[in-house]
Design a protein around this motif. Sequence first.
Motif, PDB file in Angstrom:
ATOM      1  N   VAL A   9       0.853  -1.181   0.000  1.00 34.09           N
ATOM      2  CA  VAL A   9       0.000   0.000   0.000  1.00 34.09           C
ATOM      3  C   VAL A   9       0.895   1.239   0.000  1.00 34.09           C
ATOM      4  O   VAL A   9       1.708   1.434   0.905  1.00 34.09           O
ATOM      5  CB  VAL A   9      -0.928   0.011   1.225  1.00 34.09           C
ATOM      6  N   MET A  10       0.766   2.049  -1.049  1.00 33.53           N
ATOM      7  CA  MET A  10       1.562   3.265  -1.182  1.00 33.53           C
ATOM      8  C   MET A  10       0.931   4.368  -0.334  1.00 33.53           C
ATOM      9  O   MET A  10      -0.174   4.831  -0.626  1.00 33.53           O
ATOM     10  CB  MET A  10       1.630   3.707  -2.641  1.00 33.53           C
ATOM     11  N   LEU A  59       4.137   1.199   2.480  1.00 34.45           N
ATOM     12  CA  LEU A  59       5.326   1.982   2.154  1.00 34.45           C
ATOM     13  C   LEU A  59       5.006   3.448   2.399  1.00 34.45           C
ATOM     14  O   LEU A  59       4.128   4.016   1.760  1.00 34.45           O
ATOM     15  CB  LEU A  59       5.746   1.753   0.698  1.00 34.45           C
ATOM     16  N   THR A  60       5.715   4.051   3.329  1.00 36.03           N
ATOM     17  CA  THR A  60       5.440   5.435   3.706  1.00 36.03           C
ATOM     18  C   THR A  60       6.761   6.198   3.750  1.00 36.03           C
ATOM     19  O   THR A  60       7.721   5.820   3.085  1.00 36.03           O
ATOM     20  CB  THR A  60       4.684   5.483   5.058  1.00 36.03           C
ATOM     21  N   ASN A  61       6.827   7.290   4.515  1.00 35.14           N
ATOM     22  CA  ASN A  61       8.085   8.011   4.677  1.00 35.14           C
ATOM     23  C   ASN A  61       8.357   8.235   6.154  1.00 35.14           C
ATOM     24  O   ASN A  61       7.493   8.000   7.007  1.00 35.14           O
ATOM     25  CB  ASN A  61       8.080   9.328   3.892  1.00 35.14           C
ATOM     26  N   ALA A  62       9.558   8.658   6.460  1.00 34.90           N
ATOM     27  CA  ALA A  62       9.982   8.744   7.860  1.00 34.90           C
ATOM     28  C   ALA A  62       9.100   9.678   8.675  1.00 34.90           C
ATOM     29  O   ALA A  62       8.813   9.411   9.852  1.00 34.90           O
ATOM     30  CB  ALA A  62      11.438   9.185   7.927  1.00 34.90           C
ATOM     31  N   ALA A  63       8.641  10.775   8.078  1.00 33.37           N
ATOM     32  CA  ALA A  63       7.830  11.747   8.816  1.00 33.37           C
ATOM     33  C   ALA A  63       6.481  11.172   9.234  1.00 33.37           C
ATOM     34  O   ALA A  63       5.891  11.617  10.220  1.00 33.37           O
ATOM     35  CB  ALA A  63       7.623  13.004   7.972  1.00 33.37           C
ATOM     36  N   ALA A  78       7.404  -4.551  11.258  1.00 37.26           N
ATOM     37  CA  ALA A  78       8.399  -4.662  10.189  1.00 37.26           C
ATOM     38  C   ALA A  78       7.780  -4.493   8.809  1.00 37.26           C
ATOM     39  O   ALA A  78       8.511  -4.272   7.828  1.00 37.26           O
ATOM     40  CB  ALA A  78       9.111  -6.011  10.273  1.00 37.26           C
ATOM     41  N   ASN A  79       6.465  -4.597   8.715  1.00 37.61           N
ATOM     42  CA  ASN A  79       5.786  -4.471   7.425  1.00 37.61           C
ATOM     43  C   ASN A  79       5.440  -3.031   7.080  1.00 37.61           C
ATOM     44  O   ASN A  79       4.866  -2.765   6.026  1.00 37.61           O
ATOM     45  CB  ASN A  79       4.513  -5.317   7.399  1.00 37.61           C
ATOM     46  N   ILE A  80       5.754  -2.107   7.956  1.00 41.25           N
ATOM     47  CA  ILE A  80       5.577  -0.680   7.668  1.00 41.25           C
ATOM     48  C   ILE A  80       6.969  -0.118   7.410  1.00 41.25           C
ATOM     49  O   ILE A  80       7.794  -0.025   8.320  1.00 41.25           O
ATOM     50  CB  ILE A  80       4.870   0.039   8.816  1.00 41.25           C
TER      51      ILE A  80
END
Length: 354
Positions: A9-10, A59-63, A78-80
């Motif tokens: 998931v994007m 799949l996300t970003n650090a923020a 671990a899946n994020i």
Amino acid sequence: MDVPVCAFVMAGGSGERFWPMSRQRTPKHLLRLLDERTLLETTVSRLDGIVPLERTFVLTNAAQIDATRAAVPGLPAANIVAEPAKRDTAPACALATALARRVSPDAVAVVLPADAMIHDVDRFRRQLADAISAASETGGIATLGIPPTHPATGFGYLETGRDLAAGPNGSLVRQLVRFVEKPDLETAQRYFEEGHFYWNAGIFVWRTATFLEEAERQQPALAKFISAFPKSGDFAGFLSETFPLLPKISVDYAIMENADSVVAVLAEFDWDDVGAWTALPTHLGRDPRGNTFRGSVVEHASESNIAISNGRQIALCGVRDLVVVETPDAILVCHRDAVQHVKNLQPNLPEALK
């Protein structure tokens, strides 16, 4: 072919069009816009029965990683996965492929956005299963094409060709002729009338070997990243060193437009990308005056407004065609016709409100 299926998931949007509720750390897919669940939660639950939770990734970003973990507590931590840099959808798809290969070299990857709304979940699941079958059995890439309901200029299109064998659940499948960029209104009207153009929803399915082969042919840097990705153990160091160096390019440009074989499963379910505040009435309904309200809102002699309260009382009197959104630290007031320009406020906002 019985192969493991992984879903990705994007979920890395920037949160501009739904300001002031959305911010850089809490973009649209992390908001409870339409009900008590975030769009991300709804997207993950929609995969139930098709992909198990242990093979579902975000799949996300650090923020956004902390808010993302809070939104989907049922997923293994671990899946994020946080992408260490914004590199567009092609590198994200390469990362998805690399992660799927850790599960199995024969795995099938399903890639989909976090922020679409689909109400007919059962039909979506059946048709996604047909797309998985098409990708598994043909070795090509499968995508889901959304029948256009109007001549939209905000979506890319899929031009479809000859009919292929129907999916196991009866989905109509066609050979894809080409991907088409967002058209002008005249072109969109023609696409709408011709009947073989579909909206590109950004939902793709492929065998990992298929994507790797396409990357080797078209985007060697992506192929090298996938091949070198650690097959087991910790990958954080590798990701932080290599991902920011990948080309910033969309998967449509990088892979899809020149892929050897792409098929389109023609969607029969409802779909909405919930792209602006004016999408809300479709899902939240309207009162007899055409108003859509959520939270503490009252009106007098007001028509065709959208008002969202997140705590304080909103009162509308003698106004029409407005969007009013209240949060504890900001208030948005704009005309309905201007909702696509809300993102243009960003440069003028204090950093604390972005």
